[in-house]
Design a protein around this motif. Structure first.
Motif, PDB file in Angstrom:
ATOM      1  N   VAL A   1     -23.039  -4.372  37.056  1.00 49.05           N
ATOM      2  CA  VAL A   1     -22.779  -4.035  38.403  1.00 49.05           C
ATOM      3  C   VAL A   1     -24.219  -4.214  39.079  1.00 49.05           C
ATOM      4  CG1 VAL A   1     -22.117  -2.481  40.125  1.00 49.05           C
ATOM      5  CG2 VAL A   1     -20.761  -2.885  38.093  1.00 49.05           C
ATOM      6  N   VAL A   2     -24.350  -5.163  40.169  1.00 57.38           N
ATOM      7  CA  VAL A   2     -25.497  -5.425  40.658  1.00 57.38           C
ATOM      8  C   VAL A   2     -25.705  -4.619  42.054  1.00 57.38           C
ATOM      9  CG1 VAL A   2     -27.335  -6.913  41.450  1.00 57.38           C
ATOM     10  CG2 VAL A   2     -26.266  -7.415  39.312  1.00 57.38           C
ATOM     11  N   SER A   3     -26.762  -4.036  42.267  1.00 59.35           N
ATOM     12  CA  SER A   3     -26.860  -3.557  43.745  1.00 59.35           C
ATOM     13  C   SER A   3     -27.208  -4.638  44.822  1.00 59.35           C
ATOM     14  CB  SER A   3     -27.993  -2.565  43.944  1.00 59.35           C
ATOM     15  OG  SER A   3     -28.163  -2.166  45.010  1.00 59.35           O
ATOM     16  N   TRP A   4     -26.332  -4.636  45.757  1.00 59.87           N
ATOM     17  CA  TRP A   4     -26.596  -5.749  46.926  1.00 59.87           C
ATOM     18  C   TRP A   4     -27.954  -5.315  47.607  1.00 59.87           C
ATOM     19  CZ3 TRP A   4     -21.382  -5.426  49.579  1.00 59.87           C
ATOM     20  CH2 TRP A   4     -20.166  -5.736  48.638  1.00 59.87           C
ATOM     21  N   GLN A   5     -28.395  -4.294  47.650  1.00 58.29           N
ATOM     22  CA  GLN A   5     -29.792  -3.997  48.289  1.00 58.29           C
ATOM     23  C   GLN A   5     -30.755  -4.344  47.467  1.00 58.29           C
ATOM     24  OE1 GLN A   5     -29.799   0.277  49.452  1.00 58.29           O
ATOM     25  NE2 GLN A   5     -31.896  -0.002  50.708  1.00 58.29           N
ATOM     26  N   PHE A   6     -30.851  -3.723  46.047  1.00 60.27           N
ATOM     27  CA  PHE A   6     -31.801  -3.962  45.487  1.00 60.27           C
ATOM     28  C   PHE A   6     -31.804  -5.188  44.352  1.00 60.27           C
ATOM     29  CE2 PHE A   6     -31.329   0.508  46.373  1.00 60.27           C
ATOM     30  CZ  PHE A   6     -32.586   0.960  46.801  1.00 60.27           C
ATOM     31  N   ARG A   7     -30.817  -5.941  44.284  1.00 62.44           N
ATOM     32  CA  ARG A   7     -30.692  -6.875  43.333  1.00 62.44           C
ATOM     33  C   ARG A   7     -31.028  -6.749  42.037  1.00 62.44           C
ATOM     34  NH1 ARG A   7     -28.644  -8.030  47.853  1.00 62.44           N
ATOM     35  NH2 ARG A   7     -28.797 -10.179  48.848  1.00 62.44           N
ATOM     36  N   SER A   8     -30.724  -5.604  41.740  1.00 63.69           N
ATOM     37  CA  SER A   8     -30.868  -5.014  40.210  1.00 63.69           C
ATOM     38  C   SER A   8     -29.608  -4.418  39.881  1.00 63.69           C
ATOM     39  CB  SER A   8     -32.021  -4.052  40.240  1.00 63.69           C
ATOM     40  OG  SER A   8     -33.450  -4.752  40.600  1.00 63.69           O
ATOM     41  N   PRO A   9     -29.502  -4.197  38.488  1.00 62.54           N
ATOM     42  CA  PRO A   9     -28.152  -3.249  38.117  1.00 62.54           C
ATOM     43  C   PRO A   9     -28.142  -2.053  38.529  1.00 62.54           C
ATOM     44  CG  PRO A   9     -29.244  -4.566  36.305  1.00 62.54           C
ATOM     45  CD  PRO A   9     -30.289  -4.832  37.348  1.00 62.54           C
ATOM     46  N   VAL A  10     -26.915  -1.386  39.133  1.00 60.32           N
ATOM     47  CA  VAL A  10     -26.706  -0.149  39.558  1.00 60.32           C
ATOM     48  C   VAL A  10     -27.245   0.744  38.782  1.00 60.32           C
ATOM     49  CG1 VAL A  10     -25.151   1.489  40.623  1.00 60.32           C
ATOM     50  CG2 VAL A  10     -25.020  -1.045  41.339  1.00 60.32           C
ATOM     51  N   PHE A  11     -26.830   0.739  37.523  1.00 57.40           N
ATOM     52  CA  PHE A  11     -27.313   2.098  36.689  1.00 57.40           C
ATOM     53  C   PHE A  11     -28.741   1.998  36.449  1.00 57.40           C
ATOM     54  CE2 PHE A  11     -22.624   2.365  36.005  1.00 57.40           C
ATOM     55  CZ  PHE A  11     -22.517   3.424  35.713  1.00 57.40           C
ATOM     56  N   ASP A  12     -29.459   0.870  36.368  1.00 63.17           N
ATOM     57  CA  ASP A  12     -30.881   0.837  36.056  1.00 63.17           C
ATOM     58  C   ASP A  12     -31.503   1.673  37.254  1.00 63.17           C
ATOM     59  OD1 ASP A  12     -30.266  -0.619  33.737  1.00 63.17           O
ATOM     60  OD2 ASP A  12     -31.343  -2.336  34.427  1.00 63.17           O
ATOM     61  N   ILE A  13     -31.214   1.677  38.484  1.00 60.28           N
ATOM     62  CA  ILE A  13     -31.563   2.130  39.526  1.00 60.28           C
ATOM     63  C   ILE A  13     -31.446   3.578  39.697  1.00 60.28           C
ATOM     64  CG2 ILE A  13     -31.807   2.075  42.188  1.00 60.28           C
ATOM     65  CD1 ILE A  13     -30.896  -0.703  41.951  1.00 60.28           C
ATOM     66  N   ILE A  14     -30.015   4.046  38.989  1.00 60.70           N
ATOM     67  CA  ILE A  14     -29.677   5.405  39.396  1.00 60.70           C
ATOM     68  C   ILE A  14     -30.462   6.269  38.071  1.00 60.70           C
ATOM     69  CG2 ILE A  14     -27.892   6.950  38.528  1.00 60.70           C
ATOM     70  CD1 ILE A  14     -25.879   4.859  39.936  1.00 60.70           C
ATOM     71  N   VAL A  15     -30.703   5.729  36.999  1.00 66.42           N
ATOM     72  CA  VAL A  15     -31.427   6.179  35.718  1.00 66.42           C
ATOM     73  C   VAL A  15     -32.937   6.488  36.392  1.00 66.42           C
ATOM     74  CG1 VAL A  15     -32.472   5.761  33.671  1.00 66.42           C
ATOM     75  CG2 VAL A  15     -29.776   5.361  34.144  1.00 66.42           C
ATOM     76  N   GLN A  16     -33.456   5.633  37.088  1.00 62.17           N
ATOM     77  CA  GLN A  16     -34.752   5.742  37.715  1.00 62.17           C
ATOM     78  C   GLN A  16     -34.847   6.894  38.573  1.00 62.17           C
ATOM     79  OE1 GLN A  16     -36.026   1.943  39.526  1.00 62.17           O
ATOM     80  NE2 GLN A  16     -35.813   0.871  37.293  1.00 62.17           N
ATOM     81  N   ARG A  17     -33.827   6.972  39.575  1.00 61.20           N
ATOM     82  CA  ARG A  17     -34.129   8.087  40.462  1.00 61.20           C
ATOM     83  C   ARG A  17     -33.396   9.450  39.962  1.00 61.20           C
ATOM     84  NH1 ARG A  17     -33.862   6.406  45.708  1.00 61.20           N
ATOM     85  NH2 ARG A  17     -34.800   4.263  45.764  1.00 61.20           N
ATOM     86  N   LEU A  18     -32.764   9.376  38.976  1.00 60.06           N
ATOM     87  CA  LEU A  18     -31.790  10.775  38.212  1.00 60.06           C
ATOM     88  C   LEU A  18     -32.953  11.908  37.955  1.00 60.06           C
ATOM     89  CD1 LEU A  18     -29.320  11.793  37.682  1.00 60.06           C
ATOM     90  CD2 LEU A  18     -29.457  10.699  35.492  1.00 60.06           C
ATOM     91  N   PRO A  19     -34.356  11.461  37.107  1.00 60.08           N
ATOM     92  CA  PRO A  19     -34.998  12.707  36.970  1.00 60.08           C
ATOM     93  C   PRO A  19     -35.485  13.419  38.018  1.00 60.08           C
ATOM     94  CG  PRO A  19     -35.556  10.660  35.708  1.00 60.08           C
ATOM     95  CD  PRO A  19     -34.395  10.143  36.595  1.00 60.08           C
ATOM     96  N   GLN A  20     -35.727  12.714  39.219  1.00 63.76           N
ATOM     97  CA  GLN A  20     -36.217  13.401  40.469  1.00 63.76           C
ATOM     98  C   GLN A  20     -35.045  14.427  40.988  1.00 63.76           C
ATOM     99  OE1 GLN A  20     -39.202  13.133  41.219  1.00 63.76           O
ATOM    100  NE2 GLN A  20     -39.773  11.408  40.067  1.00 63.76           N
TER     101      GLN A  20
END
Length: 335
Positions: A95-114
Motif C-alpha cells: 500500500v503506497v501513500s499518494w502524498q509521500f509516494r512511499s509504503p504507508v506502513f514505512d511512514i507510520i513506523v517512522q512517525r510512531l516513536p514520536q
C-alpha cells in the motif's frame, strides 16, 4: 479461559472485516480527487495514467480485497522479514501513500516513536495518578481532598486539549520560559543531557493528555470504590478483625478495579484521538499529525490504514479487558 479467548478472536474477524468494509467505502465515496493538487499544465491523459498507476481504475471490490490482502498478509510478511532477516516478501506490491509516494506502513513506523513517547507516557502518568486519587476520594468522601479531586476532574472533562494546550504554552513557555513551546522531533536521545532535553519538551504535551485521562479514570475509580465500601463483605472483613489497609486495598480495591479495567483498556486507543489535537498544538511529528496532513492532501490509503489501525486497537484491548475480568474476579468464568 482459552476457549473464551479463541471464541472472541474468531468473533473479532467478522467484526474487523465489517469495519474495514464500511471504512473503505466511506472514504472511497468521499468527494475529492488525488490528482487535484497536480499542476493544471499536466495533460488529462497523463493524469489518467497516473490514476491507473495508483490503482484507481480498478473496480471498488477489487481495490478493497487488495487493500485487505496488503494489510493482513503483505505488511506482516515484511515485518517477519525484518525480524528474521529474510527476503521472502521482496518485490511484493505494498500500500503506497499518494502524498509521500512511499509504503504507508514505512511512514507510520517512522512517525510512531514520536507518538508513543508522548501518548504512552501520558497514559501511564494519568493512570498512576488517577487510581490513588479515586481511592482516597472514595475513602474520604466529601473531604477537602475529595472536593479538590472533583474540581480537577471537572476541569479535565470540560477543557478541550486544543485550549489547555495553548494555555500551558502561554504560561510555561511564553510567560515563565521554563519549557520549549515546540516539540523538536529531530532530537535524538544519546546521553543523559539529551534525555533531559527530551524530557523537558515532553512535559507540556504529556500534561495535557494526562489531564483528561486522570479526570476520567479517577471518577470511575471513586464511583466503583463507593459502591463496594458499603457492601456486606466489607463489614464482614472488618468484623473478622482485618486491618483497614487490608480491607480497602485488597478486598475493596480488587472488586472495584473490574469496571475501571474496561475504562483503562478501551481508553488506550481513544487517547490516540486526543493525540491528534495535541500533536497539532505542540507540532509533534507523530501519527496524529500524519493523519491530519493525509486528510488535507486527500491521501486515502494513509487515512484508511491509520483509521483501521485504531479500530484494530479497540477490538484488541476490548479482548484484554474481558480477560482481565476473570483475573480480578474468580467468580467470573467464561468456559
Amino acid at each position: 479461559m482459552l476457549t473464551f479467548i479463541i471464541r472472541r478472536l474468531v468473533l473479532a474477524v467478522p467484526t474487523l472485516l465489517f469495519i474495514s468494509l464500511v471504512l473503505f467505502l466511506l472514504l472511497d465515496l468521499a468527494p475529492g480527487d488525488p490528482m487535484a493538487q497536480m499542476p493544471l499544465t499536466i495533460p488529462d491523459e497523463v493524469k489518467q495514467k497516473m490514476r491507473e498507476a495508483l490503482g484507481l481504475g480498478e473496480p471498488v471490490h477489487i481495490r478493497y480485497f487488495k487493500w485487505l490482502y496488503q494489510f493482513f498478509v503483505v505488511e506482516p510478511g515484511y515485518f517477519l522479514d525484518w525480524l528474521f532477516g529474510t527476503n521472502m516478501m521482496e518485490g511484493t506490491q505494498r500500500v503506497v501513500s499518494w502524498q509521500f509516494r512511499s509504503p504507508v506502513f514505512d511512514i507510520i513506523v517512522q512517525r510512531l516513536p514520536q507518538t508513543l513517547w508522548v501518548v504512552a507516557l501520558a497514559y501511564a502518568v494519568g493512570v498512576i495518578i488517577a487510581i490513588p486519587i479515586g481511592i482516597i476520594s472514595a475513602y474520604r468522601q466529601y473531604s477537602v481532598f475529595d472536593q479538590a479531586g472533583t474540581l480537577i476532574s471537572m476541569i479535565g472533562f470540560s477543557v478541550p486539549p486544543f485550549f489547555s494546550g495553548v494555555v500551558v504554552i502561554v504560561i510555561f513557555a511564553v510567560k515563565l520560559e521554563w519549557l520549549p513551546s515546540i516539540y523538536d522531533t529531530t532530537h535524538v536521545v544519546r546521553d543523559w543531557e539529551s534525555f533531559k532535553v527530551q524530557l523537558m519538551q515532553m512535559i507540556m504535551p504529556v500534561m495535557v493528555l494526562a489531564l483528561q485521562t486522570t479526570a476520567q479514570i479517577s471518577r470511575y475509580m471513586r464511583s466503583a470504590m463507593l459502591d463496594n465500601l458499603n457492601q456486606d463483605y466489607v463489614r464482614t472483613a472488618r468484623a473478622k478483625g482485618l486491618s483497614e489497609w487490608s480491607v480497602v486495598m485488597v478486598h475493596v480495591l480488587r472488586n472495584s478495579m473490574i469496571p475501571v479495567v474496561t475504562v483503562i483498556a478501551l481508553g488506550i486507543p481513544s487517547i490516540f484521538g486526543g493525540a491528534i489535537i495535541t500533536e497539532q498544538v505542540f507540532k509533534v511529528n507523530g501519527i496524529g499529525q500524519l493523519l491530519i496532513t493525509a486528510i488535507q492532501a486527500n491521501d486515502i490509503p494513509m487515512v484508511q490504514t491509520i483509521t483501521f489501525i485504531f479500530a484494530v486497537l479497540i477490538v484488541f484491548f476490548n479482548l484484554i479487558a474481558d480477560v482481565l475480568y476473570g483475573v480480578l474476579d474468580p467468580r467470573i468464568r467464561y468456559d
